[in-house]
Design an enzyme around this catalytic site. Structure first.
Site, mmCIF file in Angstrom:
data_model
loop_
_atom_site.group_PDB
_atom_site.id
_atom_site.type_symbol
_atom_site.label_atom_id
_atom_site.label_comp_id
_atom_site.label_asym_id
_atom_site.label_seq_id
_atom_site.Cartn_x
_atom_site.Cartn_y
_atom_site.Cartn_z
ATOM 1 N N ILE A 65 0.855 -1.189 0.000
ATOM 2 C CA ILE A 65 0.000 0.000 0.000
ATOM 3 C C ILE A 65 0.893 1.242 0.000
ATOM 4 O O ILE A 65 1.010 1.942 1.009
ATOM 5 C CB ILE A 65 -0.944 0.006 1.225
ATOM 6 C CG1 ILE A 65 -1.571 -1.390 1.403
ATOM 7 C CG2 ILE A 65 -2.034 1.063 1.045
ATOM 8 C CD1 ILE A 65 -2.421 -1.530 2.651
ATOM 9 N N PRO A 66 1.563 1.530 -1.122
ATOM 10 C CA PRO A 66 2.389 2.736 -1.180
ATOM 11 C C PRO A 66 1.514 3.971 -1.008
ATOM 12 O O PRO A 66 0.363 3.980 -1.454
ATOM 13 C CB PRO A 66 3.015 2.681 -2.573
ATOM 14 C CG PRO A 66 2.210 1.696 -3.357
ATOM 15 C CD PRO A 66 1.606 0.758 -2.364
ATOM 16 N N HIS A 67 2.059 4.992 -0.319
ATOM 17 C CA HIS A 67 1.272 6.192 -0.106
ATOM 18 C C HIS A 67 2.175 7.400 0.063
ATOM 19 O O HIS A 67 3.359 7.259 0.372
ATOM 20 C CB HIS A 67 0.353 6.038 1.111
ATOM 21 C CG HIS A 67 1.064 5.623 2.365
ATOM 22 N ND1 HIS A 67 1.360 4.304 2.651
ATOM 23 C CD2 HIS A 67 1.566 6.336 3.389
ATOM 24 C CE1 HIS A 67 1.984 4.232 3.814
ATOM 25 N NE2 HIS A 67 2.140 5.460 4.287
ATOM 26 N N GLY A 68 1.628 8.578 -0.154
ATOM 27 C CA GLY A 68 2.424 9.788 -0.021
ATOM 28 C C GLY A 68 1.542 11.008 0.136
ATOM 29 O O GLY A 68 0.367 11.000 -0.241
ATOM 30 N N LEU A 103 -2.167 5.341 -2.473
ATOM 31 C CA LEU A 103 -2.999 6.373 -1.869
ATOM 32 C C LEU A 103 -2.210 7.681 -1.831
ATOM 33 O O LEU A 103 -1.105 7.724 -1.299
ATOM 34 C CB LEU A 103 -3.357 5.941 -0.446
ATOM 35 C CG LEU A 103 -4.331 6.822 0.323
ATOM 36 C CD1 LEU A 103 -5.709 6.781 -0.307
ATOM 37 C CD2 LEU A 103 -4.403 6.368 1.776
#
Lengths: 152, 493
Positions: A65-68, A103
């Site tokens: 779940i990569p997010h930034g 996300l």
């Protein structure tokens, strides 16, 4: 806030074409970046890479779940993708990742942002659901599975 | 020398105390020069020795061997206690191949080179076997000094490999030493068969001691908390001694037993780990000091040519080639293979193994000892000093947050469900800037304490996490993935 509301068929890619962590992140970012605005895409990718630098978001069980957070994102957006072959994502359990959720949002939406992370990870705890998502053959069927899971 | 007691003991303690204190004081020099810390201790030992300024006469190979073995047992035990089981599982197959076929391959290539440099075949093979095992502790020590964390899988491969490859090097060294004393004894099928038996017995006994020890520690209640580390120390010695008597590999057994113990519930866990960490440091210093005292620099200088040639061949050709072949069946990126090949540093094991043929009075053994000593020193400097640079260059370092101002640990005799993890709050994390009340903690998890600079804060609903904070989170094992998704890398990892 439902995940199915954050997602849309154009932001789901089945299957993903990338084989490496770098490529798959770029491929996912392309799903959420404003088309034709390269600065927007670059800023999003940079924020996601910043987070990966701390620790891989491949949390095991074939999920990442990569997010930034970046000021260039004007609202919270979610993208998803399936890699049937799997990608070496430096995951915590060392296993290849099949299921990706990206996300991205502005600082101002950081509360909703972290809540969405919690929601995704809780939803994906069910192994049968993960298998169903990985087996889905189109963005529409992927979304149908998410919608059904959130309704139940 | 003063021979009467208690003066003799007083002299011994005063000398060792002084050397130990000097070693500890100079330990940070390794950060400055980016060389493995062991080299500093070795250097202090050499300076104190018969040809240095200290003038201490010491040429007891037997005592050095015994001390070295005890030290290695304690170091391997500590390493095993701190190796997470999922890490072992993750890299078990590549590490096992490196620790067996890799050791044999490296030994073979070095032996071929040694033969070309004029050693007869039996001695060439022995030399190759002695220098064939790696020491991950040196790699990690160098990296820690320069504030770099290694990417998970690469670090795990190096670490598990080095835990598993000492047994193979020991087996080969013993067999090949006997081969010099009784030519032909290591030929044919006996050597591989012996190796297999040693590994099987050692591995099985390690599991027995590990599981038995855990049952002992959790079922019985000892009179005082301080007796628990005494029991784990006993387990470490038993894990080495008993299998060795039964023709098993004691080193493998120690490592396996420690991995089993370290991955289960242990009473007074934090305290136990601290004691073994301290014992491992003490072992490391004592071992290298003694090895430094043992060597005669003047004799080592005589083998500079041969030693340098073999050290370079080992570091630049033999190790990288063997690693590339061993890792080829697994999914490693090219730069990861190159890295594991380059940073296969040698530590104390080769020097201790080199005392074995000397003790067995094998002809030519002292020359082998000197060459091995030289190879280990060169190896610590050449790939050794480049480790931080290569790590950054190949992009295999991962981000290392600053250490917290305070450390909070749970100490309990009764193993508890759940764990307390601390995290450094990075700007890039999803939780940064978010009030506690909005964080989606799973049922049964909570933030328990925030450390901001010199202040300790109680996390309340409206407390907002800021970049630079250290936060303690209590969680259950099954919720770890979400907690790490929100907070990143635990500081205790």
């Amino acid at each position: 806030m439902l995940l199915s509301e954050l997602l849309s068929p154009v932001r789901v890619k089945v299957p993903l074409g990338s084989r490496t962590k770098t490529d798959v992140l770029r491929e996912l970012v392309n799903l959420v970046a404003n088309p034709g605005d390269s600065a927007n895409g670059m800023a999003i990718l940079a924020s996601v890479n910043e987070r990966e630098r701390v620790l891989s978001t491949g949390i095991g069980g074939g999920i990442a779940i990569p997010h930034g957070k970046t000021p260039l994102a004007d609202q919270l957006v979610l993208a998803a993708g399936v890699s049937p072959t799997g990608v070496d994502f430096d995951a915590l359990d060392g296993k290849p990742v099949h299921l990706f959720f990206l996300l991205v949002g502005p600082e101002s939406a950081s509360g909703a942002h972290v809540k969405a992370l919690g929601r995704i990870s809780r939803l994906l705890r069910r192994e049968s659901l993960r298998a169903e998502l990985i087996a889905s053959l189109s963005p529409e069927s992927f979304l149908r599975v998410i919608r059904a899971a959130e309704a139940s | 020398m003063i021979a009467t007691e208690p003066l003799a003991t007083a002299v011994l303690l005063a000398t060792f105390g002084a050397l130990l204190a000097i070693s500890v004081l100079f330990s940070r020099a390794s950060e400055r020069f980016a060389v493995p810390i062991a080299l500093i201790f070795l250097g202090i030992g050499m300076l104190a020795g018969s040809e240095g300024i200290g003038g201490i006469e010491f040429d007891d190979y037997g005592a050095a061997f015994r001390l070295g073995t005890v030290a290695l047992v304690l170091i391997l035990f500590d390493g095993g206690l701190n190796t997470p089981l999922d890490q072992v599982r993750q890299v078990a197959r590549p590490a096992a191949l490196l620790a067996t076929a890799g050791v044999v391959g490296t030994a073979g290539l070095v032996a071929a080179a040694a033969f070309m440099l004029g050693f007869p075949w039996p001695h060439a093979f022995l030399l190759g076997a002695i220098v064939s095992s790696t020491d991950a502790a040196s790699v990690f020590a160098v990296l820690r000094g320069s504030g770099i964390h290694l990417k998970r899988r690469v670090g795990a491969t190096l670490e598990v490999e080095s835990g598993f490859n000492d047994p193979m090097a020991v087996i080969l060294t013993v067999a090949l030493t006997e081969n010099i004393l009784q030519p032909g004894s290591a030929l044919g099928w006996r050597l591989p068969l012996n190796a297999l038996v040693e590994m099987a017995v050692g591995g099985a006994m390690g599991l027995v001691v590990g599981h038995g020890g855990r049952a002992l520690l959790t079922r019985f209640r000892f009179a005082a908390g301080g007796l628990y580390p005494a029991m784990t120390l006993a387990l470490a010695f038993l894990a080495f001694g008993v299998p060795t008597l039964l023709h098993g590999s004691g080193f493998l057994a120690v490592y396996v037993a420690a991995v089993v113990l370290g991955n289960g519930a242990l009473p007074y866990r934090a305290g136990l780990l601290r004691v073994h960490d301290a014992l491992a440091w003490l072992s490391q210093i004592a071992m290298f000091l003694v090895l430094g005292l043992l060597v005669f620099p003047s004799r080592v200088i005589e083998v500079v040519g041969v030693g340098l040639a073999l050290a370079l061949l080992l570091g630049i050709i033999a190790r990288p080639v063997v690693v590339a072949l061993c890792l080829a069946p697994f999914r490693y990126a090219g730069r990861e293979v190159a890295y594991v090949g380059w940073v296969g540093l040698r530590g104390a094991v080769p020097i201790i193994l080199a005392t074995f043929p000397v003790l067995a009075r094998a002809p030519g053994a002292e020359r082998i000892f000197d060459v091995v000593f030289f190879i280990v020193v060169v190896n610590a400097i050449l790939p050794g000093a480049t480790v931080p640079w290569v790590t950054r260059r190949l992009g295999l370092g991962s981000h290392e947050p600053p250490a917290p101002q305070a450390v909070l640990e749970i100490e309990s005799r009764q193993p508890l469900e759940g764990e307390l993890m601390s995290f450094h709050i990075d700007e890039a994390l999803a939780v940064t800037g978010v009030p506690m009340s909005e964080l989606p903690f799973p049922e049964g998890s909570a933030a328990t304490l925030i450390i901001r600079g010199k202040e300790m804060l109680a996390p309340k609903g409206n407390t907002t996490l800021l970049a630079g904070d250290h936060v303690y989170v209590f969680t259950r094992p099954e919720d770890r993935p979400l907690i790490q998704l929100m907070f990143g890398r635990p500081e205790s990892d």
